[in-house]
Write an enzyme that holds these catalytic residues in place. Structure first.
Site, PDB file in Angstrom:
ATOM      1  N   HIS A 291      53.247  13.222  61.440  1.00 22.56           N
ATOM      2  CA  HIS A 291      54.035  11.996  61.421  1.00 22.56           C
ATOM      3  C   HIS A 291      53.455  11.044  62.456  1.00 22.56           C
ATOM      4  CE1 HIS A 291      57.314   9.128  61.536  1.00 22.56           C
ATOM      5  NE2 HIS A 291      57.916   9.756  60.547  1.00 22.56           N
ATOM      6  N   ASP A 332      60.415  16.009  56.069  1.00 18.48           N
ATOM      7  CA  ASP A 332      60.375  16.203  54.620  1.00 18.48           C
ATOM      8  C   ASP A 332      60.154  17.670  54.266  1.00 18.48           C
ATOM      9  OD1 ASP A 332      60.620  13.405  53.995  1.00 18.48           O
ATOM     10  OD2 ASP A 332      58.546  13.165  54.641  1.00 18.48           O
TER      11      ASP A 332
END
Length: 387
Positions: A291, A332
């Site tokens: 990320h 996710d």
């Protein structure tokens, strides 16, 4: 000064070289663009890698045209709007200055939604709600429910703050009803747990509660920016939330769970090593890992994954990606693992994301409305020269 200490400089020096404010320097650190360490002579102070500061300064010097600066800000650049709601700092997520991971230990989504809106104290009484739209598709029901409200609710601009707060609490319930498929009472986490075959108050419901809190907001992501643009026109809270949901539905945002599931299916069929090697050879993304805001690992994912054992196939995939690519799971991946662990419907990761993030969309819509400013950037025309 020794060669070793010359590699690291104090915050004041780093800011002076870059010409930025303290919060901008912290943003560079949180996004992995500047390494930081504790000053060995004073544990209360931080030192910043001089080479990283120099590289940033050179990059800024090369791109000082306003159009270039603005274009760079659109994609993971400097924040384009001032907000007091959420920030990412030091690899952690904070809601109005409070650690989101710590809040997930005890709080409900409803309580965090009030915090994000700047409220506190007892929960507000919601207004009556109609039956949610029918249909088997949770995503379609969510869109329909928000669209019906957006078509009927009055503009938010100029509304009484208490009336907006009541509308905000009701709107979160309306979206929950749509996802659950029925009007319900009690905590949102328990209502979703019941709809998905989990006992209220049990371990599954607690995992759902934690996920909702951790996903409630995430600074100026694409869906939140969309919600704020709608809110800046004076649109209703429902219309702003609908704009947010539309942006969330894309595969590069809230729809990323489908890409993670596809990657997991490849790993289950061919083995995680081969699936990973093929994606790397083809220069394809590794959905569910890494990320930009968390170079050392997504704290939301860690907070969830330490609370249950991911399915063995996903655990093997996580180990393979860590060993080969050096990437940690993001939220996710954690949502997909949670859904498989609890045997939730395939759409559950997106539904969890939507219900949770609606709290943030509403908070940002209210904050944007309070500024009284219209968000209206200019375009840099690159088309055919006008006649």
């Amino acid at each position: 000064m020794t060669a070793r200490t010359a590699d690291w400089i104090a915050a004041e020096d780093a800011r002076a070289r870059l010409g930025v404010r303290p919060q901008t320097l912290y943003a560079y650190v949180s996004r992995g663009r500047v390494q930081v360490r504790v000053d060995p002579n004073d544990p209360r102070r931080s030192l910043y890698r001089a080479a990283d500061i120099a590289a940033l300064a050179e990059r800024k010097a090369r791109s000082r045209k306003p159009a270039e600066v603005a274009a760079g800000a659109i994609a993971w650049g400097e924040p384009v709007l001032a907000s007091a709601i959420t920030t990412v700092a030091g690899g952690k997520l904070f809601y109005r200055g409070r650690d989101a991971v710590a809040l997930a230990e005890t709080e409900t989504l409803e309580a965090v939604a009030r915090l994000l809106r700047g409220g506190h104290g007892a929960a507000l009484k919601r207004t009556d709600r109609p039956q949610p739209p029918s249909g088997a598709d949770m995503r379609a029901r969510a869109f329909t429910a928000l669209a019906e409200r957006a078509g009927a609710d009055p503009p938010a601009r100029g509304r009484n703050p208490l009336a907006l707060a009541v509308e905000a609490a009701t709107l979160l319930d309306v979206l929950t009803d749509a996802v659950a498929g029925a009007v319900g009472g009690g905590a949102i986490a328990n209502r979703l747990a019941l709809a998905w075959g989990q006992g209220p108050g049990g371990p599954g419901a607690d995992l759902i509660r934690r996920a909702l809190v951790l996903l409630a907001d995430h600074e100026l992501n694409a869906s939140t920016f969309a919600a704020r643009v709608a809110a800046s026109t004076g649109a209703s809270l429902a219309a702003s939330a609908l704009a947010g949901l539309s942006a969330l539905s894309g595969p590069r945002h809230g729809g990323a769970a489908a890409a993670v599931q596809a990657f997991a299916a490849e790993a289950a069929q061919n083995g995680p090593g081969e699936a990973l090697a093929l994606r790397l050879a083809e220069d394809r993304a590794l959905p569910g890992f890494g990320h930009p805001l968390y170079p050392h690992g997504d704290p939301r994912a860690e907070a969830l994954l330490t609370r249950f054992s991911p399915p063995p196939a996903l655990e093997r995939l996580r180990a393979a990606v860590r060993n080969v690519a050096g990437l940690e799971p993001n939220v996710d991946f954690a949502l997909v693992a949670l859904a498989e662990n609890l045997r939730l419907p395939k759409e559950a990761p997106f539904a969890l994301f939507a219900v949770a993030r609606c709290a943030g969309w509403i908070a940002h819509a209210i904050e944007q409305g309070q500024t009284g400013q219209l968000i209206r950037p200019r375009a840099r025309y690159v088309g055919v020269e006008p006649a």
